[in-house]
Design a protein around this motif. Structure first.
Motif, PDB file in Angstrom:
ATOM      1  N   ILE A  85       0.828  -1.209   0.000  1.00  6.97           N
ATOM      2  CA  ILE A  85       0.000   0.000   0.000  1.00  6.97           C
ATOM      3  C   ILE A  85       0.864   1.262   0.000  1.00  6.97           C
ATOM      4  N   ILE A  86       1.894   1.278   0.857  1.00  6.94           N
ATOM      5  CA  ILE A  86       2.796   2.444   0.902  1.00  6.94           C
ATOM      6  C   ILE A  86       3.480   2.641  -0.449  1.00  6.94           C
ATOM      7  N   GLY A  87       3.982   1.555  -1.028  1.00  6.22           N
ATOM      8  CA  GLY A  87       4.636   1.637  -2.334  1.00  6.22           C
ATOM      9  C   GLY A  87       3.696   2.136  -3.411  1.00  6.22           C
ATOM     10  N   THR A  88       2.444   1.671  -3.385  1.00  8.29           N
ATOM     11  CA  THR A  88       1.458   2.081  -4.388  1.00  8.29           C
ATOM     12  C   THR A  88       1.115   3.560  -4.260  1.00  8.29           C
ATOM     13  N   ILE A  89       0.978   4.051  -3.026  1.00 10.27           N
ATOM     14  CA  ILE A  89       0.683   5.472  -2.816  1.00 10.27           C
ATOM     15  C   ILE A  89       1.850   6.335  -3.298  1.00 10.27           C
ATOM     16  N   ILE A  90       3.071   5.943  -2.953  1.00 14.35           N
ATOM     17  CA  ILE A  90       4.255   6.705  -3.408  1.00 14.35           C
ATOM     18  C   ILE A  90       4.301   6.732  -4.931  1.00 14.35           C
ATOM     19  N   ALA A  91       4.016   5.582  -5.573  1.00 17.53           N
ATOM     20  CA  ALA A  91       4.042   5.504  -7.032  1.00 17.53           C
ATOM     21  C   ALA A  91       2.968   6.390  -7.657  1.00 17.53           C
ATOM     22  N   GLY A  92       1.770   6.381  -7.046  1.00 21.06           N
ATOM     23  CA  GLY A  92       0.687   7.201  -7.578  1.00 21.06           C
ATOM     24  C   GLY A  92       0.976   8.693  -7.497  1.00 21.06           C
TER      25      GLY A  92
END
Length: 470
Positions: A85-92
């Protein structure tokens, strides 16, 4: 484990999380060309979004066997989702390439924890006669997610920005986290092994060096000093890692799993099948977009039926495995893969999209017949205390085989392309040269299928494996 194990909610939590994690692994590939322009970087730099992801998996997955024995199922599951989730938010939100690369690495940490944990949990909660069906359902997720990701990401890129590849997956990850919080149970036995620093270092250098070396070989060339140093470091690291494990009372990965013949055969079969899959997943999109001049979205649609058919077949194959064993499935599977490659070897500019759909579907049916049966049959041969080691090694070598399959396919294609131009001279068409390169890559892929067919002769039937496991 005083409360009864509720298998269905546990499996559902893993399937949701695994699907999104594996979808994210390949979905960004369709946007790499667009990212080169938007982020202002070179093609060689943008490939790090894939290389960095694979490299993180190659380093962390071997450690998963240790983590499974040190932390509870629930702790590891929730931790993997939090990283994803953290990685996905940073990517977004990523404004630059550096942020996006960091996001991909954080995402990969989540996937590296999740995949081995998922396999190990299935081995623990399902009896041996039901594991094929469970692994078949997992196979649906493992193969279906990367198979449909080009189509879904193509649709997203058609109407939205690449950021939405990540925002689209975020709600599913959050749902998986909440679902897992309420329904995930602890099923593993904790032995609290000590972390051996040397093992971690040797493993990281060994698997990381091999994955990195093969990942950049297609771009830098096999004669590049970086590639040679990385592969040499990888081989030395693996040799030191094996030596260290064999001389420890409680190794990080117990290599005694390789003393079980059916496990080793299953490991090699999965390794070969994954090389076939990843090499095809890099060659066919390139062929469809360059050789047939299809748009990204249209190319994704051509590959979609094969992914859907594989998803349908995986649970069916799982049930067939429970009834008949691996031998009667793996051999026909590799034969179908080989047949598809023979026809792929002849594709050109006149080949119809329908032909590609049929051939890709045949190959994906073959893959479904190989992957789950070979993997389940191999892991079934291990005693319970070696499950974490077996799943860690099998998942690690899948990542290594993916890097090798992609690198070898691109290298052979590029080399054949160059030789075609040299032979034809000024009259050589760039598209003809490219198609010749793709055809040549599939020639070598046939050799992989043939090796798989030969190996399948040595896989034991259901009655023989039942006797051995007893």
């Amino acid at each position: 484990m005083s409360q009864p194990i509720k298998k269905t909610p546990i499996l559902a939590a893993f399937l949701i999380a695994g699907f999104v994690g594996l979808f994210s692994e390949t979905a960004l590939n369709m946007a790499l060309g667009q990212l080169v322009i938007e982020l202002g970087v070179e093609h060689t730099t943008i490939q790090w979004l894939t290389t960095g992801y694979l490299l993180t998996l190659g380093i962390l997955v071997p450690i998963s066997g240790l983590l499974i024995q040190k932390f509870t199922t629930r702790q590891l599951f929730l931790t993997s989702l939090i990283f994803s989730i953290i990685g996905t938010i940073i990517a977004g939100l990523a404004p630059t390439f550096a942020f996006l690369l960091m996001a991909r690495i954080v995402q990969a940490i989540g996937t590296a924890i999740l995949l081995p944990l998922m396999f190990n949990t299935v081995l623990l909660i399902f009896p041996i006669e039901k594991r094929g069906s469970a692994m078949g359902v997992m196979g649906l997720v493992i193969m279906f997610a990367p198979a449909i990701s080009p189509t879904v990401s193509g649709i997203i890129l058609e109407y939205l920005t690449w950021h939405w590849i990540f925002w689209t997956t975020l709600p599913f990850l959050v749902f998986a986290l909440i679902f897992g919080y309420f329904y995930m149970q602890n099923v593993n036995e904790l032995t609290h092994p000590k972390i051996d620093v040397l093992s971690v270092i040797f493993s990281s250098i060994g698997f990381g060096g091999i994955v990195y070396g093969f990942s950049v070989a297609g771009d830098k060339g096999w004669s590049s000093s970086i590639v040679i140093i990385a592969l040499a470091a990888g081989v030395i690291g693996l040799a030191l890692f094996a030596w260290r494990q064999n001389n420890m009372e409680k190794p990080m990965i117990n290599l005694k799993v390789l003393k079980y013949p059916m496990f080793t055969l299953g490991l090699i079969a999965v390794f070969i099948a994954f090389m076939c899959i990843l090499s095809t997943m890099i060659l066919l999109p390139l062929y469809l977009q360059t050789g047939l001049a299809l748009a990204t979205f249209a190319a994704g649609l051509v590959l979609l039926p094969g992914g859907i058919i594989n998803g349908i077949f995986s649970p069916i194959v799982g049930r067939l495995f429970d009834n008949y064993g691996a031998k009667v499935l793996v051999m026909p599977g590799f034969i179908l893969i080989g047949i598809a490659f023979v026809f792929f070897m002849q594709i050109d500019q006149q080949t119809s999209q329908l032909t590609i759909i049929v051939l890709h579907s045949v190959m994906m049916i073959g893959v479904s017949l190989v992957m789950a049966p070979a993997q389940t049959n191999g892991l079934n041969q291990l005693p319970r205390h070696l499950y974490p080691d077996g799943t860690a090694l099998m998942n690690t070598l899948q990542q290594v085989s993916g890097a090798i399959g992609t690198a070898v396919a691109i290298t052979i294609m590029s080399s054949a392309q160059a030789s075609f131009v040299t032979e034809q001279g000024a009259s050589a068409s760039s598209v003809d040269a490219f198609i010749y390169g793709v055809q040549t890559s599939f020639k070598y892929a046939i050799a992989l299928a043939v090796i798989g067919i030969i190996l399948s002769f040595f896989i034991k039937g259901k009655q023989q494996t039942a006797k051995q496991s007893n």
